[in-house]
Design an enzyme around this catalytic site. Structure first.
Site, PDB file in Angstrom:
ATOM      1  CB  CYS A 499      -1.030  -0.124   1.245  1.00  9.36           C
ATOM      2  SG  CYS A 499      -0.209  -0.096   2.539  1.00  9.36           S
ATOM      3  CG  PHE A 500       2.508   2.856   2.757  1.00  7.95           C
ATOM      4  CD1 PHE A 500       1.736   4.035   2.813  1.00  7.95           C
ATOM      5  CD2 PHE A 500       2.249   2.155   3.704  1.00  7.95           C
ATOM      6  CE1 PHE A 500       0.571   4.173   3.510  1.00  7.95           C
ATOM      7  CE2 PHE A 500       1.412   2.295   4.897  1.00  7.95           C
ATOM      8  CZ  PHE A 500       0.739   3.449   4.817  1.00  7.95           C
TER       9      PHE A 500
END
Length: 531
Positions: A499-500
């Site tokens: 997600c990052f």
């Protein structure tokens, strides 16, 4: 309506090329560099002539790259997109942006230009939908209580008398985001349940996905959870057991399953999911032939599109078309479309729109047979499924955005780019955290290893870190790639936070150890780290 043309593109016709060049000169000479064109102008007449020539470009033997006007590449993408967003159709003028054939020559440069138009237009629509919802929410907080509002409505004879009804509609109007709460073990079920009967204004808002244990995008939205959601949901949809798509074992390209027993609303919702991914600028690990995107945009499918998607069937048809003997006596083939589905084999008469009677293929009708078979292969055998899929896609992507799309652009938007420039990624798009820097030995070893990777292995690395094996349509500038220190030397494998866009590496003691651990992580990770 989708049709199939079986015509080869030979050498460029010098007469057609000269005429096209003159028409291009007429446009550029008369164009005032504005975004709208007056219908009484020479520039408009030139556009209409080029549109006709583009439509018949195969017959005229003119490649699409000859229609591109590079002067249009200088248009400010954001300004043009906002202008097209606010544009209202008018009988005396047209807008330049939907004239996609003037921008598209199937080159990366042109695709990037059209991508910026499409993305900026969707962002403008997204901002408007978000602002409208926030404004309604603020207005509701400042207004009288809902109970007093209901009493006022009752006094004026309204049929609304249920607080639950009002709460439901106020929530729809004032929710600033489209939030999907998805359980990993029920991906398709949850996605379908939460997208069914959504209003268009809801779909136009920024997307937020919460997976399993209530994890969500926090702070700046890097899109990793969304990318993982779309990747997982379409991995499940492409499973042959799902009965929606079939994948060719040689080309690895997927297409609608002829004779599918799945209800049409599932195809519609899968089309909506594809539209939602394109709208939010999300790339998915999918492989569809160009014919799929042409059918989705209701465009003409050509013989070479069939060759890409169904090479074996294409070769058989091409051999039949070029057969010099007596086809009826030597080959004895019926004028039918054949396919297998659900454990059975079917033959459908293609003449008289599928209602027979069965006739033989002859030297006189072989060209028509070839075109009909390709049409049934790409469209008629899956017409209801394709049209339902298109309905879902069009529900999310509005007419103005669709006017900017070409099949090649849509394919790039959804599938991304397979060409990964490691040197550009290393020097321009990476970030180091928690003690790592460019000159740290582990970091230097990492880039030395990655530069030796094959294209497939580069894709595996990218999928491990970002949840998608390809670059976004916007290129490296839309990619987040972070290398983070996770501790001293150990036997632990590298991990990722998709997600990052973050790869976490222990400070391994040698390049050989890093190579072995990274290989194991890519092999066992199956493309996803910790979301």
């Amino acid at each position: 309506m989708v049709v199939v043309e079986y015509k080869s593109l030979g050498k460029v016709s010098p007469v057609a090329e000269l005429y096209l060049e003159w028409v291009r000169w007429c446009f550029l000479h008369d164009w005032d560099h504005g975004l709208t064109i007056n219908r009484s102008s020479v520039a408009w007449g030139a556009i209409e002539m080029m549109r006709k020539m583009y439509h018949y470009s195969r017959g005229l033997q003119l490649p699409h790259k000859m229609f591109e006007l590079r002067a249009l590449q200088l248009i400010d993408a954001r300004k043009a997109s906002l202008d097209w967003h606010a544009y209202e159709p008018h009988e005396t003028r047209i807008h330049l942006l939907p004239q996609s054939f003037l921008f598209d020559d199937c080159s990366p440069r042109s695709e990037h230009t059209m991508y910026k138009f499409f993305r900026n237009l969707n962002l403008a629509r997204m901002r408007g939908a978000h602002f409208a919802a926030v404004s309604i929410d603020i207005l509701g907080q400042r207004s009288v209580s809902r109970t007093s509002f209901l009493r006022w409505i009752d006094r004026h004879g309204s049929r609304i008398s249920d607080m639950a009804f009002l709460n439901e509609h106020l929530e729809v109007s004032s929710s600033a985001y489209l939030v999907l709460r998805i359980r990993r073990e029920h991906l398709l079920e949850d996605a379908f349940d939460q997208l069914w009967n959504r209003e268009r204004r809801e779909l136009a808002r920024p997307l937020r996905v919460r997976m399993s244990m209530n994890e969500a995008e926090i702070g700046q939205d890097f899109g990793g959870v969304q990318v993982e959601f779309f990747a997982l949901v379409y991995r499940e949809a492409l499973n042959p057991d799902c009965g929606v798509f079939v994948t060719d074992p040689k080309t690895h390209l997927s297409y609608f399953q002829p004779g599918s027993l799945e209800p049409l609303h599932r195809f519609e919702l899968l089309g909506l999911l594809v539209g939602l991914a394109a709208y939010n600028g999300i790339t998915m690990p999918i492989n569809f032939p160009l014919a799929f995107y042409k059918v989705l945009l209701d465009e003409v499918v050509h013989y070479d599109d069939v060759e890409e998607g169904w090479p074996d069937q294409y070769k058989s048809l091409d051999d039949l078309y070029h057969y010099t003997g007596n086809i009826e006596e030597d080959i004895a083939r019926d004028y039918v479309f054949s396919y297998g589905a659900n454990g059975h084999y079917y033959e459908v008469p293609m003449n008289n729109d599928g209602h027979g009677p069965v006739i033989p293929v002859t030297n006189e009708n072989v060209l028509r047979y070839t075109e009909d078979y390709m049409l049934w292969l790409a469209f008629k055998s899956v017409q209801k499924q394709a049209e339902s899929f298109r309905t879902g896609f069009n529900y999310c992507i509005d007419a103005k955005a669709r006017a900017l799309l070409t099949p090649t652009l849509l394919r790039t938007l959804l599938e991304g780019s397979r060409k990964i420039d490691i040197e550009e990624l290393e020097y321009w798009r990476k970030t180091y955290k928690e003690g790592y820097e460019r000159d740290t030995p582990v970091v230097k070893w990492f880039w030395e290893l990655v530069r030796t990777y094959s294209d497939d292995k580069k894709g595996e690395l990218l999928q491990f870190v970002t949840a998608c094996p390809r670059l976004p349509a916007g290129g490296l500038q839309d990619l987040t790639f972070v290398i983070q220190l996770v501790g001293p030397d150990s036997d632990a494998l590298p991990t990722s936070q998709t997600c990052f866009g973050t790869l976490t590496l222990p400070e391994y003691s040698s390049k050989e150890k890093l190579a072995a651990k990274l290989d194991m992580a890519l092999e066992w990770g199956k493309g996803f780290g910790v979301a």
